[in-house]
Design a protein around this motif. Structure first.
Motif, PDB file in Angstrom:
ATOM      1  N   PHE A 106       6.196  33.946   5.962  1.00 46.71           N
ATOM      2  CA  PHE A 106       6.253  33.463   4.579  1.00 46.71           C
ATOM      3  C   PHE A 106       6.885  32.079   4.432  1.00 46.71           C
ATOM      4  N   GLY A 107       7.375  31.499   5.523  1.00 43.36           N
ATOM      5  CA  GLY A 107       8.046  30.212   5.414  1.00 43.36           C
ATOM      6  C   GLY A 107       9.360  30.271   4.668  1.00 43.36           C
ATOM      7  N   ILE A 108      10.024  31.432   4.728  1.00 46.46           N
ATOM      8  CA  ILE A 108      11.245  31.664   3.950  1.00 46.46           C
ATOM      9  C   ILE A 108      12.403  31.976   4.889  1.00 46.46           C
ATOM     10  N   ARG A 109      13.565  31.424   4.573  1.00 47.86           N
ATOM     11  CA  ARG A 109      14.789  31.718   5.320  1.00 47.86           C
ATOM     12  C   ARG A 109      15.783  32.433   4.396  1.00 47.86           C
ATOM     13  N   HIS A 110      16.463  33.441   4.942  1.00 45.00           N
ATOM     14  CA  HIS A 110      17.446  34.212   4.177  1.00 45.00           C
ATOM     15  C   HIS A 110      18.853  33.848   4.622  1.00 45.00           C
ATOM     16  N   THR A 130      15.302  30.394   0.703  1.00 45.43           N
ATOM     17  CA  THR A 130      14.737  29.054   0.593  1.00 45.43           C
ATOM     18  C   THR A 130      13.327  29.065   1.178  1.00 45.43           C
ATOM     19  N   GLY A 131      12.446  28.307   0.562  1.00 43.55           N
ATOM     20  CA  GLY A 131      11.040  28.279   0.969  1.00 43.55           C
ATOM     21  C   GLY A 131      10.168  28.218  -0.270  1.00 43.55           C
ATOM     22  N   ASN A 132       8.946  27.724  -0.130  1.00 37.10           N
ATOM     23  CA  ASN A 132       8.128  27.418  -1.298  1.00 37.10           C
ATOM     24  C   ASN A 132       7.139  28.500  -1.697  1.00 37.10           C
ATOM     25  N   ASP A 202      10.726  31.987  -5.972  1.00 34.72           N
ATOM     26  CA  ASP A 202       9.823  30.874  -6.228  1.00 34.72           C
ATOM     27  C   ASP A 202      10.598  29.580  -6.049  1.00 34.72           C
ATOM     28  N   GLY A 203      10.591  29.027  -4.855  1.00 33.19           N
ATOM     29  CA  GLY A 203      11.290  27.783  -4.582  1.00 33.19           C
ATOM     30  C   GLY A 203      12.658  28.001  -3.969  1.00 33.19           C
ATOM     31  N   GLU A 204      13.622  28.426  -4.783  1.00 31.25           N
ATOM     32  CA  GLU A 204      14.940  28.782  -4.272  1.00 31.25           C
ATOM     33  C   GLU A 204      15.521  29.885  -5.144  1.00 31.25           C
ATOM     34  N   THR A 205      16.005  30.927  -4.501  1.00 34.27           N
ATOM     35  CA  THR A 205      16.562  32.084  -5.193  1.00 34.27           C
ATOM     36  C   THR A 205      17.998  32.278  -4.754  1.00 34.27           C
TER      37      THR A 205
END
Length: 215
Positions: A106-110, A130-132, A202-205
């Protein structure tokens, strides 16, 4: 890593999963909390090998959703890297970490931070994505079967009733729900509950939450 203050102990999974091992747990930055010998926040555990249906339960119990962790799009985290740092200041403890278990898919880092105060009665957490790519997420807090969660009117808090001692209160800036869970702490299945924060990234949570003794 471990945080300990007063009678409270917090264990955080900062190991990198061994994907070659069939029974590896996919739980980067999951945590468990206990007070003395009372377990409060846990994982779902593992079914005893000789229990009927153990093989059917095994994948779910090893998966990310079977732990007190953040899960993206109900998919297991496949972490290649887990990084964590532990700090102390005037008796308070802090762990800050991140993992890349959702970057490939997903291109997301936790990122997860856990702060335990010097008295052990106040645990504060922050989960950041973080991730778009817009994707749903859930932050799960599985409770031991001896702990009961009672939602508070307003939908952002719950009271935890423990077998003994004072109650604890869970708070979040986001809406929470109390859902069913299971626990295999002794190898056999017991009913349990879990507190869940659902949302859409969505963008940054950034989700902040707190688990503290009722004063």
């Amino acid at each position: 890593c471990r945080l300990r203050s007063g009678q409270t102990t917090v264990l955080v999974d900062t190991g990198t999963p061994e994907h070659a091992v069939a029974d590896a747990h996919l739980s980067p930055l999951a945590f468990e909390l206990s007070i003395g010998k009372m377990r409060v926040v846990t994982g779902c555990g593992m079914a005893r090998a000789d229990l009927a249906g153990a093989d059917a339960w095994a994948p779910a119990l090893r998966g990310t959703a079977g732990h007190s962790a953040l899960i993206v799009a109900e998919a297991n985290a496949r972490a290649m890297t887990v990084h964590a740092e532990r700090r102390e200041h005037e008796g308070a403890r802090l762990i800050e970490g991140w993992h890349d278990g959702y970057e490939t898919s997903f291109g997301i880092r936790h990122h997860r931070s856990l702060y335990l105060d010097a008295g052990g009665g106040d645990l504060r957490g922050e989960d950041r994505l973080t991730g778009n790519l817009p994707v749903p997420y859930a932050i799960r807090f599985h409770l031991h079967p001896d702990v009961a969660a009672v939602p508070v009117e307003g939908g952002r808090e719950a009271i935890l009733r423990l077998p003994r001692g004072p109650g604890w209160r869970f708070r979040s800036g986001h809406p929470i729900v109390v859902e069913d869970s299971v626990h295999f702490g002794d190898g056999t299945r017991r009913r349990a509950q879990q507190i869940v924060v659902h949302g859409l990234h969505d963008g940054e949570t950034v989700v902040k939450w707190r688990l503290a003794i009722e004063r």
